[in-house]
Motif scaffolding. Structure first.
Motif, PDB file in Angstrom:
ATOM      1  N   LYS A   1       0.864  -1.168   0.000  1.00 34.83           N
ATOM      2  CA  LYS A   1       0.000   0.000   0.000  1.00 34.83           C
ATOM      3  C   LYS A   1       0.908   1.227   0.000  1.00 34.83           C
ATOM      4  CE  LYS A   1      -3.518   2.061   3.009  1.00 34.83           C
ATOM      5  NZ  LYS A   1      -4.011   2.971   2.010  1.00 34.83           N
ATOM      6  N   VAL A   2       0.739   2.083  -0.984  1.00 34.88           N
ATOM      7  CA  VAL A   2       1.593   3.267  -1.093  1.00 34.88           C
ATOM      8  C   VAL A   2       0.709   4.516  -1.138  1.00 34.88           C
ATOM      9  CG1 VAL A   2       3.386   4.415  -2.441  1.00 34.88           C
ATOM     10  CG2 VAL A   2       3.241   1.928  -2.456  1.00 34.88           C
ATOM     11  N   THR A   3       1.061   5.507  -0.340  1.00 40.07           N
ATOM     12  CA  THR A   3       0.324   6.761  -0.359  1.00 40.07           C
ATOM     13  C   THR A   3       1.235   7.859  -0.892  1.00 40.07           C
ATOM     14  OG1 THR A   3      -0.878   6.018   1.577  1.00 40.07           O
ATOM     15  CG2 THR A   3      -1.012   8.362   1.025  1.00 40.07           C
ATOM     16  N   LEU A   4       0.757   8.535  -1.938  1.00 37.30           N
ATOM     17  CA  LEU A   4       1.486   9.701  -2.441  1.00 37.30           C
ATOM     18  C   LEU A   4       0.871  10.929  -1.769  1.00 37.30           C
ATOM     19  CD1 LEU A   4       1.835   8.938  -6.246  1.00 37.30           C
ATOM     20  CD2 LEU A   4       3.701   9.638  -4.763  1.00 37.30           C
ATOM     21  N   ASP A   5       1.619  11.520  -0.848  1.00 40.97           N
ATOM     22  CA  ASP A   5       1.100  12.657  -0.090  1.00 40.97           C
ATOM     23  C   ASP A   5       1.503  13.945  -0.785  1.00 40.97           C
ATOM     24  OD1 ASP A   5       0.378  14.592   1.632  1.00 40.97           O
ATOM     25  OD2 ASP A   5       1.375  13.736   3.400  1.00 40.97           O
TER      26      ASP A   5
END
Lengths: 259, 378
Positions: B46-50
């Motif tokens: 799971k990757v979040t681009l903030d």
């Protein structure tokens, strides 16, 4: 983008333009605010394109002052002029693409000149602009002479956008586009304006474009200019302005059917 | 004023966070591209681009983020954007709506390889054969139009033809005359220098007479006219082609071959023999002056010797070739003009090509004439 909401990005004062004995502009004043789309309309020969050319420094007016992004365009040194040119993009009437370069190379010209970057990234960014203006992918490797007029215009827009300028000057952008493409073009300009805070200086005859995206409309009449919101222009009782907005085509384009 | 653009990776609660910060503008694109390529992309996480830290964003920056998202998704990661400001969302929507993908890298032009080299030779050969084929076609078209004109001679555009004669003939006289004169001077000087060693100076006159009258006069004039008028024909017709004037002519019921090509061909065919005669005279004049100055051969003695060296045929052999060369130059010039497509670039390219081709064909034709004349024993 930085700056106050009411910052003036283009300021024209007392502009006088003459061709021989013929006066085109006589003491014209104009302010363009940051982040707005201003539509310039006027009859043929009223000096719309000349006004645009004067603002971007291609034509020296007989009298008057022109300031763009706080710089005096008429008294500017070369280095400052170059810096300023990176902050605006211009779409000429017929696209004015370099005929010896492909569409992609045309878009890469300003990037190559001002923002050195690796070749693959440059291709990616150019491909983005091509997609953004709605050209199909295979167009990238075509030469301007292989494109239709409408496609050349879009390619010209892609080149004008290549450095993501703050001000976009468009000379009749929707002329020669089919109605669907013209509507897409309007939406594109509106989206770019919303997301990039773009200021758009739009010379146009397209009433649909005026109604769809322009925040303010400037009408060139009697050698000077009348600026106002669309509602104000619609209420104006100058004979030419009335004829323009309340003629058969004006009524057809108006969202309320011209009442 | 511009904030440096960065991307920072961190682990939080079993998910990877990529935080973009600063001004993601085109000016920083090269630097960001390096950073993004250096990132260690995971698989199946799971990757979040903030994007909360982004101050300013343009299409270049948006593309870099979108590209990263695509690369992560392609590795089976579950990617989501976080803290995207509302004002920036339309930019991503625009790019997503166009299904923007990285363009394929430009293939290496194939002619850098051996196979590519051979393929290129083949391509060029086919192109040249096609060109010859279509040039012959054009010649046929012009001949047909001439035939039609002969059936109805009043259709000949006399004013246009005379105007072409003025432009290609009269206006070319100074340059043709001067160059021929200088060639006569040079030939006389060089010939005298060589022949003096054998005590045969007087044969300089024979050399001059035969060389200038048979070959040099006509060839030199043809080459000057190819450069001067052949190129003008291509540029004129080519520019008309770009401006759609040729199309306009066709819709008005005017035949471009009749209106544009025939006056040029006729004009040049009529004037080139005259120009060649003028060039012959100027060349001999240069020779007379130079033999008199260096060898002391008087003018009457020069012409006495010349009369023994050449016959009327020597002059005619040169001049007979002129109308043929004229037709070649005019037709190649016009043909290339009609080949112009679209742009200003193409006018320039084809003008060069027209001059090179017409000089080439003129010299080939000259060689053919030499063979013909030797068979006829002239």
């Amino acid at each position: 983008m930085a700056g106050e909401p009411d910052e003036i990005v283009i300021r024209v004062r007392g502009l006088v333009t003459r061709f021989g004995a013929q006066t085109v502009h006589d003491g014209l004043d104009l302010d363009v605010r940051r982040g707005e789309v201003i539509g310039i309309v006027g009859g043929s020969g009223s000096g719309k394109s000349v006004l645009l050319r004067s603002i971007i420094g291609l034509r020296r007016p007989e009298e008057g002052d022109i300031e763009v992004l706080g710089r005096d365009v008429l008294n500017i040194d070369t280095a400052e002029a170059h810096e300023l040119e990176q902050r605006w993009g211009v779409l000429f009437q017929d696209g004015a693409l370099f005929s010896s370069l492909t569409v992609m190379q045309n878009i890469e010209v300003p990037l190559r000149e001002h923002c050195p970057m690796p070749e693959p990234l440059m291709d990616e960014i150019a491909a983005c602009k091509i997609a953004l203006v709605g050209l199909p992918e295979p167009t990238a490797d075509k030469f301007p002479s292989q494109l239709s007029g409408g496609m050349r215009k879009r390619a010209g827009l892609a080149r004008a956008l290549s450095l993501d300028p703050e001000i976009l000057f468009l000379d009749e952008p929707t002329a020669g586009l089919d109605p669907i493409a013209a509507a897409e073009f309007d939406r594109l300009i509106a989206d770019l304006k919303a997301s990039l805070g773009l200021t758009v200086f739009l010379v146009t005859h397209d009433l649909d474009t005026l109604f769809a995206i322009c925040d303010r409309v400037a009408v060139l009449v009697d050698k000077t200019i009348r600026v106002g919101s669309l509602a104000e222009q619609l209420a104006d009782d100058h004979p030419w302005i009335r004829a323009y907005f309340h003629g058969p085509r004006g009524r057809a384009a108006h969202p309320d059917g011209g009442r | 004023m511009a904030l440096p653009a960065t991307i920072v990776a961190s682990e939080e609660a079993g998910a990877l966070f990529l935080r973009a910060e600063g001004d993601w503008l085109v000016a920083a694109a090269a630097q960001l591209d390096r950073r993004l390529h250096a990132l260690d992309l995971p698989t199946g996480r799971k990757v979040t681009l903030d994007l909360g830290g982004i101050e300013r964003l343009d299409t270049a920056g948006a593309w870099l983020l979108l590209r990263t998202e695509q690369a992560l998704a392609a590795r089976g990661n579950n990617v989501e954007f976080a803290n995207l400001r509302d004002t920036l969302a339309p930019l991503f929507d625009q790019l997503r709506a166009r299904e923007m993908r990285p363009p394929p890298p430009h293939p290496i032009p194939p002619h850098h390889t051996l196979v590519g080299f051979v393929a290129r030779i083949g391509e060029v050969t086919i192109r040249i054969l096609r060109q010859i084929y279509s040039m012959i076609g054009f010649g046929g078209l012009v001949s047909l139009t001439v035939a039609r004109l002969l059936a109805n001679p009043r259709r000949l555009r006399v004013v246009a033809t005379v105007r072409q004669m003025e432009q290609t003939g009269l206006d070319a006289m100074p340059i043709v005359g001067l160059l021929s004169f200088l060639i006569g001077v040079v030939m006389a000087y060089q010939g005298a220098d060589q022949l003096r060693r054998f005590g045969a100076e007087i044969y300089t006159v024979n050399l001059l007479g035969v060389a200038i009258l048979r070959e040099l006069g006509v060839l030199l004039t043809a080459i000057i006219i190819a450069g001067r008028s052949g190129s003008a024909f291509t540029a004129q017709i080519g520019t008309m082609q770009v401006n759609q004037e040729i199309d306009a002519m066709r819709t008005l019921g005017l035949d471009p071959i009749e209106v544009l090509v025939l006056p040029r061909v006729f004009g040049l065919v009529l004037t080139l023999p005259l120009l060649v005669f003028f060039a012959d005279a100027m060349g001999l004049l240069g020779g007379v002056l130079m033999t008199w100055a260096t060898l002391g051969i008087s003018v009457p003695a020069f012409f006495e010797q010349l009369r023994g060296a050449v016959t009327g045929w020597t002059l005619w052999v040169g001049i007979i070739k002129a109308p043929f060369f004229a037709a070649i130059i005019a037709m190649v010039g016009c043909y290339e003009g009609f080949n112009v497509a679209g742009s200003a670039d193409s006018v320039g390219r084809l003008t060069t090509q027209s001059v090179v081709e017409s000089i080439f064909v003129v010299i080939v034709a000259d060689a053919a004439f030499s063979i013909l004349f030797s068979l006829l024993r002239i």
